[in-house]
Design a protein around this motif. Sequence first.
Motif, short mmCIF file in Angstrom:
data_model
loop_
_atom_site.label_atom_id
_atom_site.label_comp_id
_atom_site.label_asym_id
_atom_site.label_seq_id
_atom_site.Cartn_x
_atom_site.Cartn_y
_atom_site.Cartn_z
N LEU A 68 -40.04 11.64 10.97
CA LEU A 68 -40.90 12.72 10.51
C LEU A 68 -41.83 13.11 11.65
O LEU A 68 -42.83 12.44 11.91
N ALA A 69 -41.48 14.17 12.36
CA ALA A 69 -42.21 14.60 13.54
C ALA A 69 -43.05 15.82 13.21
O ALA A 69 -42.68 16.96 13.52
N MET A 70 -44.18 15.59 12.58
CA MET A 70 -45.01 16.66 12.06
C MET A 70 -46.46 16.21 12.02
O MET A 70 -46.75 15.03 12.20
N PRO A 71 -47.42 17.13 11.79
CA PRO A 71 -48.83 16.75 11.75
C PRO A 71 -49.11 15.73 10.66
O PRO A 71 -48.41 15.67 9.64
N PRO A 72 -50.15 14.91 10.84
CA PRO A 72 -50.44 13.82 9.90
C PRO A 72 -50.68 14.27 8.48
O PRO A 72 -50.35 13.55 7.53
N ALA A 73 -51.22 15.45 8.27
CA ALA A 73 -51.58 15.89 6.92
C ALA A 73 -50.38 16.09 6.01
O ALA A 73 -50.54 16.09 4.78
N VAL A 74 -49.20 16.27 6.57
CA VAL A 74 -48.02 16.54 5.74
C VAL A 74 -46.99 15.42 5.78
O VAL A 74 -45.93 15.53 5.17
N LEU A 228 -54.36 21.16 14.79
CA LEU A 228 -53.72 19.85 14.72
C LEU A 228 -54.70 18.75 15.12
O LEU A 228 -54.82 17.72 14.44
N TRP A 229 -55.45 18.96 16.22
CA TRP A 229 -56.36 17.92 16.68
C TRP A 229 -57.57 17.75 15.77
O TRP A 229 -58.15 16.67 15.69
#
Length: 369
Positions: A68-74, A228-229
Amino acid sequence: MTHAPGRVLIAGTGLIGTSMALALRAKGAEVWLSDADGATARLAADLGAGTVVHDLRDAKGIADVAVLAMPPAVVGEMLGYAQECAVADVYTDVASVKVLPVQQARKLGCDLETYVPGHPLAGRERQGPAAAQADLFLGRTWAICPLEETSAEAIGAVTALAIVCGANRSPRTRKRMTAGSRSSRTRRTWSRRDGGAARTIPRSRRRAQARRAGLRDVTRIAAGDSALWTQILAANAGPVAEVVAAVAEDLAEVARLLATGTVTSTGTVTGTREVTALLDRGRAGVARIPGKHGGQQRNFTVVQVVIADRPGELARLFNAAGAARVNIEDVRIEHSPGLPVGVAELSIRPNEVPALLDAMEAGGWPVRR
């Protein structure tokens, strides 16, 4: 499963996901690609990163490991959906923080036995599949952060995945690494695996390692995605706040030195040698960073064109643009070593985009705006 996974699903085909896919493909793995943005997934596929899966509901059992290579929120939500679709035996993520994804996964009732939180400490200042590099993880640390529920088989599979991508064996616990790894203020002990045996790296050596990686990491973060940050910082607020406070102390000391200095008859200020030395080191460091510096910002549109790695291909592309009466204002080539294709990023005036797209498609080049 402790051997390298032969089938991998990459969910999220940005810089990290596509780089992983390219590294795995180079080692002979079968790679499947999924992304909420279909154009992004297609560009990754055009680069040779794998085969696009349009709907995970049709991908039951397609992979040994799903990344899962995506932002932490999702991450938590995507983990739940991927497990519901039963796409893989083992699941991992590459998010820069672990607390938020794990909290979400627990809340959603995900299967934590097959989930191995992780994070490769690698990246670039650029985003998207065009910036991907098959050797991005070579020699870099890959943090493996299993939960109490995580099975030994799942840990072995993800560890093997990281090693195949070229990363070093990594710590089994991460704790405050995200907050500290991009600063010389790292925590006092840092255990890692080296040749299969755990050991403690001396603090002086840790600092040297952090500084070598830090120049790349800090500059790419400064140029990165602000939204993202913000997620990453907010999800790791406590440790980051400690680091920021420590940096603030250093800046306060500089301010004190400047405020208490006195002007001599020659116009110099006493008590500021430390400040001068700090600025000199900064100037020397910036001078060593490759790339263009300065220049006025201009309003161009960047069109990404996938081109074959063969003699004359770039000239053919330029000729096609010229025949369409499109002026290429700037060009940047992204090419991962060993791949048969690369990406030419052409900067042109916005009103010329339709003509260029037509010319590129007529010449057989995959394009993406």
